[in-house]
Design an enzyme around this catalytic site. Structure first.
Site, mmCIF file in Angstrom:
data_model
loop_
_atom_site.group_PDB
_atom_site.id
_atom_site.type_symbol
_atom_site.label_atom_id
_atom_site.label_comp_id
_atom_site.label_asym_id
_atom_site.label_seq_id
_atom_site.Cartn_x
_atom_site.Cartn_y
_atom_site.Cartn_z
ATOM 1 C CG ASP A 163 -14.500 2.157 8.724
ATOM 2 O OD1 ASP A 163 -13.631 2.894 7.967
ATOM 3 O OD2 ASP A 163 -15.618 2.400 8.613
ATOM 4 C CE LYS A 170 -15.723 2.092 5.169
ATOM 5 N NZ LYS A 170 -15.935 3.144 4.678
ATOM 6 C CE LYS A 193 -3.893 0.286 2.823
ATOM 7 N NZ LYS A 193 -4.966 0.436 3.332
ATOM 8 C CB THR A 226 -19.803 5.016 5.598
ATOM 9 O OG1 THR A 226 -21.305 4.830 5.419
ATOM 10 C CG2 THR A 226 -19.063 3.701 6.046
ATOM 11 C CG ASN A 261 -12.521 -0.948 5.746
ATOM 12 O OD1 ASN A 261 -12.410 -0.500 4.799
ATOM 13 N ND2 ASN A 261 -13.254 -0.086 7.111
ATOM 14 C CG ASP A 282 -8.757 0.849 6.107
ATOM 15 O OD1 ASP A 282 -9.123 1.369 5.159
ATOM 16 O OD2 ASP A 282 -8.163 1.458 6.960
#
Ligand SMILES: Cc1cc(Cn2cc(-c3c(Cl)cnc4nc(-c5cn(C)nc5C)[nH]c34)cn2)no1
Length: 253
Positions: free
Chosen positions: A138, A140, A44, A173, A143, A156
């Site tokens: 997070d 979702k 990354k 989000t 990820n 992540d």
């Protein structure tokens, strides 16, 4: 060996760079091979300018600190990192079957068997994280990645924190956030349990439970826990019970 990997300082010349695998807000991810071991990784590459502009350096530091210490089959490994003048590089485990949200888009929704397999893997990974006082915050589909044997991998940890310094800031989000985070009040590990319930719904119906056109409507539906089950696709009553129970579970946690 793991010990030598730990100490050694990596640099770009240690890797052969392959095809781009994906792109995010701050950079790209490339397939890469470490030259000495021929080990395939996902590299990354993040641009320092963009990290500075968005003031997320502290988040990146936390992501590296937390994810590099986690060892679990359903958590994407972070092997190490390095940087140069303009970029920061994270050496990540390569998930050979790619991003779970693309798979969900392709299938529209998952069978109960497949959803149950993913949710139980996620639950085991979260039990492991919470035992180490780490909350992800997070969870979702974007990820989540899929390993070579079809196993789910949480990636992540950019929004993860150690629970002893709980934060009140908004993050991620709205769709997957529980009432206490949407109201940006104190929150704890149970936020991840809530997201597990949201994911379970989305795996079975193909859309998150509180989705709405306007942000404000999603917000209102979450606060009210306005949970409705569509008539299609057909979902077993035990699956619906499990999703409905998550809220009570939160109260219990
Ligand atoms: C910047 C930035 C981009 C992203 C999203 N993203 C994650 C990956 C990724 C990672 Cl981190 C690890 N293994 C992966 N394997 C794939 C993949 C495999 N196939 C067959 N197709 C894909 C795609 N992607 C991986 C890529 N992008 N986060 O921050």
């Amino acid at each position: 060996s793991a010990a030598s990997d730990k100490q050694r300082r990596w640099n770009l010349s240690d890797f052969d760079i392959g095809k781009p695998l994906g792109r995010g807000k701050f950079g790209h991810v490339y397939l890469a091979r470490e030259k000495k071991s021929n080990h395939i990784v996902a590299l990354k590459v993040l641009f320092k300018t963009q990290l500075k502009q968005s003031q997320v350096e502290h988040q990146l530091r936390r992501e590296v600190e937390i994810q590099s210490h986690l060892r679990h089959p359903n958590i994407l490994r972070l092997y190490g990192y390095f940087y140069d003048q303009t970029r920061v590089y994270l050496i990540l485990e390569y998930a050979a079957k790619g991003e779970l949200y693309k798979e969900l888009q392709k299938c529209k929704f998952f069978s109960e068997k497949r959803a149950a397999t993913y949710i139980s893997s996620l639950a085991r990974a979260l039990i492991y994280c919470h035992a180490k006082h780490v909350i992800h915050r997070d969870i979702k589909p974007e990820n989540l990645l899929i390993g070579a044997q079809g196993e789910l991998k949480i990636a992540d940890f950019g929004w993860s924190v150690h629970t002893f310094n709980r934060r009140r800031t908004m993050c991620g989000t709205l769709d997957y956030l529980p009432p206490e985070m949407v109201e940006s009040v104190e929150h704890d590990a149970s936020v991840d349990i809530w997201s597990l319930g949201v994911l379970c719904y989305e795996f079975l119906y193909g859309v998150p439970p509180f989705e709405a056109k306007e942000h404000s409507d999603t917000y209102r539906r979450i606060i009210k826990v306005d949970l409705k089950f569509p008539s299609k696709p057909i979902v077993s009553s035990s699956a619906k019970d499990l999703i409905s129970q998550v809220k009570l579970l939160l109260v219990a946690v």
